[in-house]
Write a protein that holds these residues in place. Sequence first.
Motif, PDB file in Angstrom:
ATOM      1  N   TYR A 153     -43.485 111.862 -12.656  1.00 44.46           N
ATOM      2  CA  TYR A 153     -42.611 110.744 -11.727  1.00 44.46           C
ATOM      3  C   TYR A 153     -41.809 110.100 -11.439  1.00 44.46           C
ATOM      4  O   TYR A 153     -40.825 109.961 -11.048  1.00 44.46           O
ATOM      5  CB  TYR A 153     -43.746 110.115 -11.298  1.00 44.46           C
ATOM      6  CG  TYR A 153     -45.137 111.279 -10.525  1.00 44.46           C
ATOM      7  CD1 TYR A 153     -45.192 112.053 -10.372  1.00 44.46           C
ATOM      8  CD2 TYR A 153     -46.417 110.583 -11.323  1.00 44.46           C
ATOM      9  CE1 TYR A 153     -46.048 112.909 -10.554  1.00 44.46           C
ATOM     10  CE2 TYR A 153     -47.705 111.454 -10.703  1.00 44.46           C
ATOM     11  CZ  TYR A 153     -47.560 112.799 -10.224  1.00 44.46           C
ATOM     12  OH  TYR A 153     -47.782 113.629 -10.118  1.00 44.46           O
ATOM     13  N   ILE A 154     -41.116 109.245 -12.710  1.00 48.30           N
ATOM     14  CA  ILE A 154     -40.307 107.805 -13.076  1.00 48.30           C
ATOM     15  C   ILE A 154     -39.046 108.515 -12.751  1.00 48.30           C
ATOM     16  O   ILE A 154     -37.901 108.471 -12.346  1.00 48.30           O
ATOM     17  CB  ILE A 154     -40.598 106.984 -13.760  1.00 48.30           C
ATOM     18  CG1 ILE A 154     -41.767 106.701 -13.690  1.00 48.30           C
ATOM     19  CG2 ILE A 154     -39.520 106.429 -14.515  1.00 48.30           C
ATOM     20  CD1 ILE A 154     -42.763 105.521 -14.862  1.00 48.30           C
ATOM     21  N   ILE A 155     -39.106 110.035 -13.581  1.00 46.12           N
ATOM     22  CA  ILE A 155     -37.601 110.938 -14.360  1.00 46.12           C
ATOM     23  C   ILE A 155     -37.283 110.723 -13.422  1.00 46.12           C
ATOM     24  O   ILE A 155     -35.704 111.674 -12.203  1.00 46.12           O
ATOM     25  CB  ILE A 155     -38.175 112.091 -15.231  1.00 46.12           C
ATOM     26  CG1 ILE A 155     -38.179 110.566 -16.365  1.00 46.12           C
ATOM     27  CG2 ILE A 155     -36.681 112.230 -15.103  1.00 46.12           C
ATOM     28  CD1 ILE A 155     -38.686 112.282 -18.035  1.00 46.12           C
ATOM     29  N   ILE A 156     -37.848 111.751 -12.593  1.00 50.52           N
ATOM     30  CA  ILE A 156     -37.645 112.795 -10.793  1.00 50.52           C
ATOM     31  C   ILE A 156     -37.590 111.344  -9.639  1.00 50.52           C
ATOM     32  O   ILE A 156     -37.202 110.987  -9.348  1.00 50.52           O
ATOM     33  CB  ILE A 156     -38.264 113.178 -10.464  1.00 50.52           C
ATOM     34  CG1 ILE A 156     -39.077 114.843 -11.340  1.00 50.52           C
ATOM     35  CG2 ILE A 156     -38.263 114.224  -9.031  1.00 50.52           C
ATOM     36  CD1 ILE A 156     -40.675 115.473 -10.607  1.00 50.52           C
ATOM     37  N   LEU A 212     -29.647 116.844  -0.796  1.00 53.66           N
ATOM     38  CA  LEU A 212     -29.253 116.336  -2.501  1.00 53.66           C
ATOM     39  C   LEU A 212     -30.453 116.186  -2.887  1.00 53.66           C
ATOM     40  O   LEU A 212     -30.533 116.833  -3.892  1.00 53.66           O
ATOM     41  CB  LEU A 212     -28.274 115.601  -1.906  1.00 53.66           C
ATOM     42  CG  LEU A 212     -26.997 115.546  -1.381  1.00 53.66           C
ATOM     43  CD1 LEU A 212     -25.881 114.855  -1.116  1.00 53.66           C
ATOM     44  CD2 LEU A 212     -26.163 116.931  -1.533  1.00 53.66           C
ATOM     45  N   ALA A 213     -31.273 115.249  -2.734  1.00 58.73           N
ATOM     46  CA  ALA A 213     -31.798 114.529  -3.698  1.00 58.73           C
ATOM     47  C   ALA A 213     -32.356 115.731  -4.260  1.00 58.73           C
ATOM     48  O   ALA A 213     -33.478 115.929  -5.189  1.00 58.73           O
ATOM     49  CB  ALA A 213     -32.797 113.593  -2.861  1.00 58.73           C
ATOM     50  N   VAL A 214     -33.667 116.505  -2.477  1.00 54.77           N
ATOM     51  CA  VAL A 214     -34.433 117.519  -3.141  1.00 54.77           C
ATOM     52  C   VAL A 214     -33.976 118.491  -4.193  1.00 54.77           C
ATOM     53  O   VAL A 214     -34.305 119.171  -5.662  1.00 54.77           O
ATOM     54  CB  VAL A 214     -34.561 118.856  -2.097  1.00 54.77           C
ATOM     55  CG1 VAL A 214     -35.593 119.712  -2.351  1.00 54.77           C
ATOM     56  CG2 VAL A 214     -35.345 117.844  -1.256  1.00 54.77           C
ATOM     57  N   ALA A 215     -31.995 118.850  -3.979  1.00 53.43           N
ATOM     58  CA  ALA A 215     -31.507 119.984  -5.308  1.00 53.43           C
ATOM     59  C   ALA A 215     -31.629 118.816  -6.591  1.00 53.43           C
ATOM     60  O   ALA A 215     -31.549 119.726  -7.914  1.00 53.43           O
ATOM     61  CB  ALA A 215     -29.919 120.074  -4.808  1.00 53.43           C
ATOM     62  N   SER A 216     -31.217 117.542  -6.525  1.00 56.93           N
ATOM     63  CA  SER A 216     -31.391 116.656  -7.694  1.00 56.93           C
ATOM     64  C   SER A 216     -33.186 116.563  -8.444  1.00 56.93           C
ATOM     65  O   SER A 216     -32.989 116.622  -9.706  1.00 56.93           O
ATOM     66  CB  SER A 216     -31.251 115.947  -7.959  1.00 56.93           C
ATOM     67  OG  SER A 216     -30.434 114.521  -8.715  1.00 56.93           O
ATOM     68  N   SER A 217     -33.503 116.593  -7.214  1.00 54.66           N
ATOM     69  CA  SER A 217     -35.270 116.282  -8.068  1.00 54.66           C
ATOM     70  C   SER A 217     -35.591 117.799  -9.054  1.00 54.66           C
ATOM     71  O   SER A 217     -36.424 117.988  -9.424  1.00 54.66           O
ATOM     72  CB  SER A 217     -36.604 116.130  -7.200  1.00 54.66           C
ATOM     73  OG  SER A 217     -36.017 115.160  -6.398  1.00 54.66           O
ATOM     74  N   LEU A 218     -35.207 118.766  -8.218  1.00 51.17           N
ATOM     75  CA  LEU A 218     -35.756 119.917  -8.844  1.00 51.17           C
ATOM     76  C   LEU A 218     -35.468 120.388 -10.247  1.00 51.17           C
ATOM     77  O   LEU A 218     -35.257 120.843 -10.854  1.00 51.17           O
ATOM     78  CB  LEU A 218     -35.532 121.539  -7.879  1.00 51.17           C
ATOM     79  CG  LEU A 218     -35.963 121.770  -6.920  1.00 51.17           C
ATOM     80  CD1 LEU A 218     -35.509 122.557  -5.617  1.00 51.17           C
ATOM     81  CD2 LEU A 218     -37.699 122.127  -6.844  1.00 51.17           C
ATOM     82  N   THR A 219     -33.894 120.126 -10.433  1.00 50.89           N
ATOM     83  CA  THR A 219     -32.898 119.890 -11.277  1.00 50.89           C
ATOM     84  C   THR A 219     -33.483 119.336 -12.351  1.00 50.89           C
ATOM     85  O   THR A 219     -34.004 119.390 -13.953  1.00 50.89           O
ATOM     86  CB  THR A 219     -31.513 119.569 -11.596  1.00 50.89           C
ATOM     87  OG1 THR A 219     -30.889 120.853 -10.067  1.00 50.89           O
ATOM     88  CG2 THR A 219     -31.218 119.803 -12.731  1.00 50.89           C
ATOM     89  N   THR A 220     -34.135 117.728 -12.058  1.00 52.00           N
ATOM     90  CA  THR A 220     -34.401 117.226 -13.404  1.00 52.00           C
ATOM     91  C   THR A 220     -36.035 117.427 -13.047  1.00 52.00           C
ATOM     92  O   THR A 220     -36.348 116.880 -14.892  1.00 52.00           O
ATOM     93  CB  THR A 220     -34.622 115.768 -12.318  1.00 52.00           C
ATOM     94  OG1 THR A 220     -33.104 115.477 -12.003  1.00 52.00           O
ATOM     95  CG2 THR A 220     -35.310 114.691 -13.668  1.00 52.00           C
ATOM     96  N   LEU A 221     -36.809 118.692 -11.982  1.00 56.62           N
ATOM     97  CA  LEU A 221     -37.890 119.147 -13.042  1.00 56.62           C
ATOM     98  C   LEU A 221     -38.123 119.197 -14.510  1.00 56.62           C
ATOM     99  O   LEU A 221     -38.822 119.293 -15.070  1.00 56.62           O
ATOM    100  CB  LEU A 221     -38.870 119.349 -11.566  1.00 56.62           C
ATOM    101  CG  LEU A 221     -39.908 119.894 -11.343  1.00 56.62           C
ATOM    102  CD1 LEU A 221     -41.442 119.625 -12.330  1.00 56.62           C
ATOM    103  CD2 LEU A 221     -40.139 121.061 -10.734  1.00 56.62           C
ATOM    104  N   ILE A 222     -37.092 120.980 -13.759  1.00 60.25           N
ATOM    105  CA  ILE A 222     -37.438 121.326 -15.481  1.00 60.25           C
ATOM    106  C   ILE A 222     -36.880 120.965 -16.276  1.00 60.25           C
ATOM    107  O   ILE A 222     -38.142 121.213 -17.521  1.00 60.25           O
ATOM    108  CB  ILE A 222     -36.635 122.939 -14.896  1.00 60.25           C
ATOM    109  CG1 ILE A 222     -36.353 123.143 -13.924  1.00 60.25           C
ATOM    110  CG2 ILE A 222     -36.442 123.387 -15.963  1.00 60.25           C
ATOM    111  CD1 ILE A 222     -37.772 123.553 -13.227  1.00 60.25           C
ATOM    112  N   ALA A 223     -36.355 119.519 -16.415  1.00 61.53           N
ATOM    113  CA  ALA A 223     -36.156 118.849 -17.618  1.00 61.53           C
ATOM    114  C   ALA A 223     -37.533 118.638 -18.480  1.00 61.53           C
ATOM    115  O   ALA A 223     -38.115 118.582 -19.365  1.00 61.53           O
ATOM    116  CB  ALA A 223     -34.798 118.038 -17.863  1.00 61.53           C
TER     117      ALA A 223
END
Length: 278
Positions: A153-156, A212-223
Amino acid sequence: MADLENRGAPGATPSAPKVKMRKLKDFSDGTRATRITLNIISLVCAIILWLVLSSRESLNTFLASPAQVLAALQDEIASNGRYFKDLSISLQRVMIGFGLGFICAIPVAFLMGWYPKVRNLLEPWIQFLRTIPPLAMIPLVILAAGLTEKAKYIIIFIAAFLVVVVTVYQGIRQVDLTLVKAAYTFGARDINLFLDVMVPEAFPFILVGARLAVASSLTTLIAAEMTGTIYGLGARIQLAQQYMNTSVVLLGIITIGVIGYILDKIILLLEARLTRWK
């Protein structure tokens, strides 16, 4: 001959050259039928290209065919039902991290745009952290929060927060000063100026920041899911990669893309309904 005589006649006014009027470029999205037709054509072309590429011997070792991906989806659903569990867990992580980041970023952005002292205090750190990929913070977050859901949660949250803050802050800074001066001329107080001028003018930027935040959240989610978890789309992709199961890898990638596309369309729908006054 008559034309030559008219041209040569004294006092004759030469006819002005005809100027062809240029048609204004249409920047609209076109009709709904046109959009749907073009979207279908684009999808069909993408599937055909996928079929052609996956049939080549030099590519089929890492590029599964559409039939293989569909078979993997059926197997994931029929055999153990893990697909829906991974999907629900990933969606939960994205929505919680994104939601917290979005909610916290809005007041911070408005405070930075409204108060110069707050802006001077926070802007250097916001710009500094914005240049650091959220993925680089994963080791520190894991050391601080452990291999728990809180760490993900913190990373996203960090990824979504920084994107929304910067976007909304820039929107506030671009508010037309003429509107501000006009509001003061009519005796508006600061609260009226904030609610009636600043918020409406910045609202489109809030929605852009959300996209933009949704796209960034999905990108970070995978990592985030590739470290210390056994459930989630990212974990599933990593496990499939270890066993060279490219069909499951592609299934996870496509699922993430579909999720992002659906969430983006939802935000666009909200934008169309909430900004009719623009």
